[in-house]
Design a protein around this motif. Structure first.
Motif, short mmCIF file in Angstrom:
data_model
loop_
_atom_site.label_atom_id
_atom_site.label_comp_id
_atom_site.label_asym_id
_atom_site.label_seq_id
_atom_site.Cartn_x
_atom_site.Cartn_y
_atom_site.Cartn_z
N ASN A 86 0.83 -1.20 0.00
CA ASN A 86 0.00 0.00 0.00
C ASN A 86 0.87 1.26 0.00
O ASN A 86 0.60 2.23 -0.73
CB ASN A 86 -0.92 -0.01 1.22
CG ASN A 86 -1.98 1.07 1.17
OD1 ASN A 86 -2.74 1.19 0.21
ND2 ASN A 86 -2.05 1.87 2.22
N ALA A 89 2.26 1.75 -3.45
CA ALA A 89 1.26 2.25 -4.39
C ALA A 89 1.09 3.76 -4.26
O ALA A 89 0.96 4.48 -5.26
CB ALA A 89 -0.08 1.55 -4.16
N TYR A 90 1.10 4.27 -3.05
CA TYR A 90 1.00 5.71 -2.84
C TYR A 90 2.22 6.42 -3.40
O TYR A 90 2.09 7.46 -4.08
CB TYR A 90 0.86 6.03 -1.35
CG TYR A 90 -0.57 6.02 -0.85
CD1 TYR A 90 -1.25 7.20 -0.61
CD2 TYR A 90 -1.24 4.82 -0.62
CE1 TYR A 90 -2.57 7.20 -0.15
CE2 TYR A 90 -2.55 4.80 -0.15
CZ TYR A 90 -3.20 5.99 0.08
OH TYR A 90 -4.50 5.99 0.53
N ARG A 91 3.42 5.88 -3.14
CA ARG A 91 4.64 6.52 -3.63
C ARG A 91 4.67 6.55 -5.16
O ARG A 91 5.12 7.53 -5.76
CB ARG A 91 5.88 5.79 -3.10
CG ARG A 91 6.09 5.94 -1.60
CD ARG A 91 7.49 5.49 -1.22
NE ARG A 91 7.74 4.10 -1.57
CZ ARG A 91 7.51 3.07 -0.76
NH1 ARG A 91 7.00 3.27 0.45
NH2 ARG A 91 7.77 1.83 -1.14
N GLU A 92 4.18 5.47 -5.78
CA GLU A 92 4.21 5.40 -7.24
C GLU A 92 3.27 6.42 -7.90
O GLU A 92 3.43 6.72 -9.08
CB GLU A 92 3.86 3.98 -7.70
CG GLU A 92 4.98 2.98 -7.40
CD GLU A 92 4.62 1.57 -7.81
OE1 GLU A 92 3.41 1.31 -8.03
OE2 GLU A 92 5.53 0.71 -7.89
N THR A 93 2.31 6.93 -7.15
CA THR A 93 1.45 7.99 -7.68
C THR A 93 2.02 9.37 -7.38
O THR A 93 1.40 10.39 -7.71
CB THR A 93 0.04 7.90 -7.07
OG1 THR A 93 0.11 8.14 -5.65
CG2 THR A 93 -0.58 6.54 -7.34
N GLY A 94 3.19 9.40 -6.73
CA GLY A 94 3.82 10.68 -6.38
C GLY A 94 3.38 11.24 -5.05
O GLY A 94 3.69 12.39 -4.72
N ASP A 95 2.66 10.43 -4.25
CA ASP A 95 2.18 10.88 -2.94
C ASP A 95 3.17 10.45 -1.86
O ASP A 95 3.23 9.28 -1.49
CB ASP A 95 0.80 10.26 -2.67
CG ASP A 95 0.13 10.85 -1.43
OD1 ASP A 95 0.84 11.47 -0.61
OD2 ASP A 95 -1.10 10.70 -1.30
N THR A 128 -5.85 0.30 -1.44
CA THR A 128 -5.44 -0.58 -2.52
C THR A 128 -6.04 -1.99 -2.43
O THR A 128 -6.03 -2.72 -3.41
CB THR A 128 -3.90 -0.70 -2.58
OG1 THR A 128 -3.42 -1.13 -1.29
CG2 THR A 128 -3.27 0.64 -2.91
#
Length: 215
Positions: A86, A89-95, A128
């Motif tokens: 999870n 997934a957040y890091r991959e969206t730039g968050d 996610t």
């Protein structure tokens, strides 16, 4: 509460053909056991008081796993792989807002003690891994992954247990909104953990589950 049960038998997380994953799960199980002992949740059945009237429906307890702490370490370890996924997934969206902890993740659990074994049913709520089931009356219900963790002395088993209903709360102090409550109980004759969810006095369809506890 509607006692109709519908659930698939849990599937063990451990897969013999995946040696690396097996070692990782064993390490996580040891960490979970250590955390439970540290918190006073002793795995020695003789040192732990039996859960009184396990068949009585009890409200499920909640933990906020966003900020790691000793109080939530047990449940964070149960879900370490999913929490890491999870976060990724957040890091991959730039968050990167949650770099100092975990991306939004909450957990609901039910614990049963007995002289022979201790059982923890845990449900993880993340963006996610969950899907929306319904919303209304000021509450949200999601379908999220469940795991069953069984402790017998030094032996620990972590089992996937399909998906269950998660009652999403606005606060994480162990209480639920008056209009909605998630419950669990343990049926001794059938060795089954039962779950249910009630909103405004009505049991929610699809939220009554029976999770067998393997011998």
């Amino acid at each position: 509460m509607n006692s109709t049960l519908s659930a698939s038998a849990p599937k063990p997380v451990l897969q013999p053909r995946h040696a690396r994953r097996c070692r990782a799960v064993v390490r996580r199980a040891v960490t979970i056991a250590t955390a439970l002992v540290w918190q006073g949740m002793h795995l020695d059945a003789s040192a732990q008081q039996r859960t009184p009237d396990p068949g009585v429906w009890r409200p499920i307890s909640y933990s906020d796993l966003t900020k790691p702490s000793p109080a939530t370490a047990t449940f964070a370890d149960i879900w370490k792989d999913e929490i890491d996924a999870n976060n990724k997934a957040y890091r991959e969206t730039g968050d990167f807002r949650f770099a100092g902890g975990n991306a939004p993740a909450t957990e609901a659990h039910f614990v049963i003690w007995s002289p022979a074994k201790s059982v923890v049913l845990s449900i993880l709520n993340t963006a996610t891994q969950c899907t929306s089931k319904q919303a209304g009356a000021g509450v949200r219900v999601k379908l999220c992954p469940m795991r069953l963790v069984i402790y017998e002395g030094i032996r620990t088993r972590v089992l996937d247990a399909d998906r269950g209903c998660f009652l999403e709360l606005d606060t994480f102090d162990g209480r639920v909104a008056p209009v909605a409550t998630a419950y669990a109980a343990y049926d001794v004759p059938s060795r089954t953990v039962k779950t249910g969810l009630v909103i405004k006095g009505q049991a929610i369809d699809g939220c009554s589950h029976g999770i067998p506890v393997p011998p």
